[in-house]
Design an enzyme around this catalytic site. Structure first.
Site, PDB file in Angstrom:
ATOM      1  N   GLY A 157       9.372 -29.985  20.630  1.00 35.34           N
ATOM      2  CA  GLY A 157       7.936 -30.112  20.894  1.00 35.34           C
ATOM      3  C   GLY A 157       7.244 -28.769  20.977  1.00 35.34           C
ATOM      4  O   GLY A 157       6.303 -28.579  21.759  1.00 35.34           O
TER       5      GLY A 157
ATOM      6  N   ILE B 178       2.570 -26.785  26.729  1.00 35.71           N
ATOM      7  CA  ILE B 178       3.572 -26.208  27.637  1.00 35.71           C
ATOM      8  C   ILE B 178       4.655 -25.475  26.855  1.00 35.71           C
ATOM      9  O   ILE B 178       5.045 -24.349  27.201  1.00 35.71           O
ATOM     10  CB  ILE B 178       4.203 -27.317  28.527  1.00 35.71           C
ATOM     11  CG1 ILE B 178       3.141 -27.877  29.493  1.00 35.71           C
ATOM     12  CG2 ILE B 178       5.397 -26.785  29.306  1.00 35.71           C
ATOM     13  CD1 ILE B 178       3.598 -29.058  30.342  1.00 35.71           C
TER      14      ILE B 178
ATOM     15  N   ARG C  19       7.005 -31.069  14.091  1.00 34.20           N
ATOM     16  CA  ARG C  19       7.069 -32.310  13.308  1.00 34.20           C
ATOM     17  C   ARG C  19       6.785 -32.122  11.829  1.00 34.20           C
ATOM     18  O   ARG C  19       6.992 -33.037  11.046  1.00 34.20           O
ATOM     19  CB  ARG C  19       6.108 -33.336  13.896  1.00 34.20           C
ATOM     20  CG  ARG C  19       6.623 -33.899  15.182  1.00 34.20           C
ATOM     21  CD  ARG C  19       6.025 -35.241  15.460  1.00 34.20           C
ATOM     22  NE  ARG C  19       4.873 -35.169  16.335  1.00 34.20           N
ATOM     23  CZ  ARG C  19       4.250 -36.233  16.804  1.00 34.20           C
ATOM     24  NH1 ARG C  19       4.650 -37.442  16.433  1.00 34.20           N
ATOM     25  NH2 ARG C  19       3.226 -36.110  17.611  1.00 34.20           N
TER      26      ARG C  19
ATOM     27  N   LYS D 249       7.722 -41.410  31.322  1.00 34.75           N
ATOM     28  CA  LYS D 249       8.370 -40.221  31.893  1.00 34.75           C
ATOM     29  C   LYS D 249       9.488 -40.636  32.843  1.00 34.75           C
ATOM     30  O   LYS D 249      10.549 -40.026  32.884  1.00 34.75           O
ATOM     31  CB  LYS D 249       7.337 -39.355  32.622  1.00 34.75           C
ATOM     32  CG  LYS D 249       6.216 -38.825  31.758  1.00 34.75           C
ATOM     33  CD  LYS D 249       6.714 -38.084  30.525  1.00 34.75           C
ATOM     34  CE  LYS D 249       7.360 -36.752  30.829  1.00 34.75           C
ATOM     35  NZ  LYS D 249       7.836 -36.091  29.579  1.00 34.75           N
TER      36      LYS D 249
HETATM   37  P1  NDP Z   1       1.075 -31.632  24.298  1.00 25.07           P
HETATM   38  O1  NDP Z   1       0.438 -32.890  23.862  1.00 25.07           O
HETATM   39  O2  NDP Z   1       0.340 -30.371  24.172  1.00 25.07           O
HETATM   40  O3  NDP Z   1       2.478 -31.451  23.575  1.00 25.07           O
HETATM   41  C1  NDP Z   1       3.321 -32.525  23.325  1.00 25.07           C
HETATM   42  C2  NDP Z   1       4.409 -32.066  22.376  1.00 25.07           C
HETATM   43  O4  NDP Z   1       5.294 -33.156  22.133  1.00 25.07           O
HETATM   44  C3  NDP Z   1       3.858 -31.632  21.015  1.00 25.07           C
HETATM   45  O5  NDP Z   1       4.671 -30.638  20.470  1.00 25.07           O
HETATM   46  C4  NDP Z   1       3.943 -32.905  20.205  1.00 25.07           C
HETATM   47  O6  NDP Z   1       4.063 -32.678  18.810  1.00 25.07           O
HETATM   48  C5  NDP Z   1       5.262 -33.459  20.738  1.00 25.07           C
HETATM   49  N1  NDP Z   1       5.291 -34.903  20.542  1.00 25.07           N
HETATM   50  C6  NDP Z   1       4.427 -35.811  21.038  1.00 25.07           C
HETATM   51  N2  NDP Z   1       4.769 -37.043  20.610  1.00 25.07           N
HETATM   52  C7  NDP Z   1       5.852 -36.881  19.831  1.00 25.07           C
HETATM   53  C8  NDP Z   1       6.665 -37.777  19.083  1.00 25.07           C
HETATM   54  N3  NDP Z   1       6.416 -39.087  19.059  1.00 25.07           N
HETATM   55  N4  NDP Z   1       7.677 -37.256  18.371  1.00 25.07           N
HETATM   56  C9  NDP Z   1       7.932 -35.936  18.384  1.00 25.07           C
HETATM   57  N5  NDP Z   1       7.206 -35.035  19.066  1.00 25.07           N
HETATM   58  C10 NDP Z   1       6.181 -35.516  19.791  1.00 25.07           C
HETATM   59  O7  NDP Z   1       1.505 -31.896  25.816  1.00 25.07           O
HETATM   60  P2  NDP Z   1       2.026 -30.926  26.947  1.00 25.07           P
HETATM   61  O8  NDP Z   1       2.452 -29.639  26.393  1.00 25.07           O
HETATM   62  O9  NDP Z   1       1.024 -30.976  28.022  1.00 25.07           O
HETATM   63  O10 NDP Z   1       3.291 -31.746  27.427  1.00 25.07           O
HETATM   64  C11 NDP Z   1       4.608 -31.315  27.165  1.00 25.07           C
HETATM   65  C12 NDP Z   1       5.555 -32.064  28.060  1.00 25.07           C
HETATM   66  O11 NDP Z   1       5.185 -31.880  29.417  1.00 25.07           O
HETATM   67  C13 NDP Z   1       5.588 -33.578  27.841  1.00 25.07           C
HETATM   68  O12 NDP Z   1       6.911 -34.001  28.027  1.00 25.07           O
HETATM   69  C14 NDP Z   1       4.695 -34.108  28.960  1.00 25.07           C
HETATM   70  O13 NDP Z   1       5.009 -35.426  29.310  1.00 25.07           O
HETATM   71  C15 NDP Z   1       5.063 -33.133  30.074  1.00 25.07           C
HETATM   72  N6  NDP Z   1       4.076 -33.028  31.131  1.00 25.07           N
HETATM   73  C16 NDP Z   1       2.829 -32.510  30.884  1.00 25.07           C
HETATM   74  C17 NDP Z   1       1.908 -32.399  31.892  1.00 25.07           C
HETATM   75  C18 NDP Z   1       0.549 -31.821  31.678  1.00 25.07           C
HETATM   76  O14 NDP Z   1      -0.296 -31.943  32.574  1.00 25.07           O
HETATM   77  N7  NDP Z   1       0.267 -31.178  30.547  1.00 25.07           N
HETATM   78  C19 NDP Z   1       2.214 -32.876  33.254  1.00 25.07           C
HETATM   79  C20 NDP Z   1       3.558 -33.365  33.413  1.00 25.07           C
HETATM   80  C21 NDP Z   1       4.441 -33.432  32.381  1.00 25.07           C
HETATM   81  P3  NDP Z   1       2.735 -32.575  17.882  1.00 25.07           P
HETATM   82  O15 NDP Z   1       2.105 -31.247  18.193  1.00 25.07           O
HETATM   83  O16 NDP Z   1       3.267 -32.660  16.508  1.00 25.07           O
HETATM   84  O17 NDP Z   1       1.861 -33.731  18.265  1.00 25.07           O
END
Ligand code: NDP
Length: 342
Positions: free
Chosen positions: A7, A12, A32, A169
């Site tokens: 990701g 993050i 991706r 989650k």
């Molecule tokens: P973003 O939406 O910025 O990033 C999400 C990442 O996951 C991207 O790289 C996205 O890829 C990838 N992703 C999403 N869906 C898929 C999928 N179906 N298959 C493959 N890759 C996928 O979110 P954050 O950086 O904020 O979140 C990152 C992590 O932190 C997650 O696990 C989230 O649950 C967790 N989190 C975030 C919080 C927040 O407040 N931001 C709080 C608590 C936890 P692409 O760019 O191609 O879409």
């Protein structure tokens, strides 16, 4: 020895990668698509220590096999950050629950198949959503900590997008801990989960600034455009943590053996819209007349009578202070203003 980060294109993960590179780790990062991979690598300045790999669909059982087949022996650490973070969907299973759970399962299966002897540590980016009983937010007798779990099961998960994300989650994190327990004799790695609340802070790169930001930062972005006469929403109260502290916890997890087997509850403080407007009004004269004043000094940061987060253990284990709301909002808003001027 390398760290595999999934990701990588997310809010993050980019901070995680940046801090890993600063600490002189080699990073193998999944994206991706080829276009996203090339773009991200160029934002980092095309360093030789950053290798991008394309994993188009992490719900395919063999999604990560290719990465391990190519780089397996060099991968010592894995950080599984990828997961969908949004709540708008007409199919919660397809869009939220399945990618969160299957993505976690598939990366752990790949570690078991290819890195049972070589991968030493796996960090999963989980969430407070996996820990918190949302029905008790207003209950001051409810104290949650690193041992707590969101009680929701599939029935609640399908209520709406918020429930689905929170449960995604929880289910993914539960799966990870069960995997470790079930495979303790066949894999070497230790697990740490990083469980943040709302993560705010600047995007790693100004170039990543978009009209709509990632889910958590978009909340701040929208407040900067509220209008002077907007009503200050005192109903919504949350907890926040700075993205740079979240990234630091990921890096600490592989550097500090004391963090093995731990769930890190990443909370700096409470906040509501009033607290954020207070910082904006005091520190950004250019927002005068564009955002409401409300009742300064009366926000949730100063007064809160609901559930209590106790992350004393996490703070002690990590041993660094978390950025306070003012610093995080200052840096987030400064970037928003800077990028919107361009
Ligand atoms: P973003 O939406 O910025 O990033 C999400 C990442 O996951 C991207 O790289 C996205 O890829 C990838 N992703 C999403 N869906 C898929 C999928 N179906 N298959 C493959 N890759 C996928 O979110 P954050 O950086 O904020 O979140 C990152 C992590 O932190 C997650 O696990 C989230 O649950 C967790 N989190 C975030 C919080 C927040 O407040 N931001 C709080 C608590 C936890 P692409 O760019 O191609 O879409």
């Amino acid at each position: 020895m390398s760290v595999l980060v999934t990701g990588s294109t997310g809010f993050i993960a980019q901070h995680v990668i940046s801090q890993l590179l600063d600490e002189k780790f080699s990073v193998i990062a999944t994206a991706r698509s080829e276009a996203k991979a090339t773009h991200l690598k160029s934002l980092f300045g095309n360093p030789s220590s950053l290798t991008m790999v394309v994993v188009p669909d992490m719900i395919k059982p063999d999604a990560f096999y290719g990465v391990f087949e190519k780089y397996g022996p060099s991968i010592k650490y894995v950080m599984h950050v990828a997961s969908p973070f949004f709540t708008e969907s007409d199919d919660y299973k397809r869009d939220l629950l399945t990618p969160a759970v299957e993505g976690t399962k598939n990366i752990l299966d790949a570690v078991k198949k290819f890195g049972a002897e070589t991968v030493e540590h796996v960090v999963v980016t989980s969430s407070v959503a996996a820990m918190f009983d949302f029905t008790r937010d207003a209950d001051p007798s409810y104290i949650y900590n690193e041992d707590s779990w969101n009680p929701d099961e599939m029935e609640q998960a399908l209520i709406d997008g918020g429930h689905a994300y929170n449960a995604s989650k929880k289910f993914a994190e539960k799966l990870a801990w069960k995997f470790v327990e079930d495979n303790k004799d066949s894999v070497k790695f230790k697990l740490t989960t990083v469980n943040p609340c709302y993560v705010f802070g600047p995007q790693q790169f100004d170039e990543n600034f978009r009209p709509v930001l990632n889910t958590s930062c978009e909340l701040i972005h929208q407040l900067t455009h509220a209008g002077a006469n907007a009503t200050v929403d005192n109903e919504f109260v949350g907890n926040f943590i700075d993205v740079r502290d979240v990234a630091k916890a990921h890096v600490a997890a592989i550097q500090n053996p004391g963090l093995s087997g731990k769930r890190l509850l990443m909370i700096s403080s409470r906040f509501n819209a009033q607290d954020i407007y207070d910082v904006m009004n005091e520190d950004f004269p250019e927002l005068q007349g564009k955002i409401p004043k409300g009742h300064p000094g009366t926000g949730a940061l100063h007064h809160w009578e609901g559930a209590v987060a106790d992350n004393t253990r996490t703070k002690k284990l990590l041993g660094f202070p978390f950025n306070p709301l003012r610093k995080t909002i200052d840096d987030t808003v400064a970037q928003i203003i800077r990028c919107e001027k361009k």
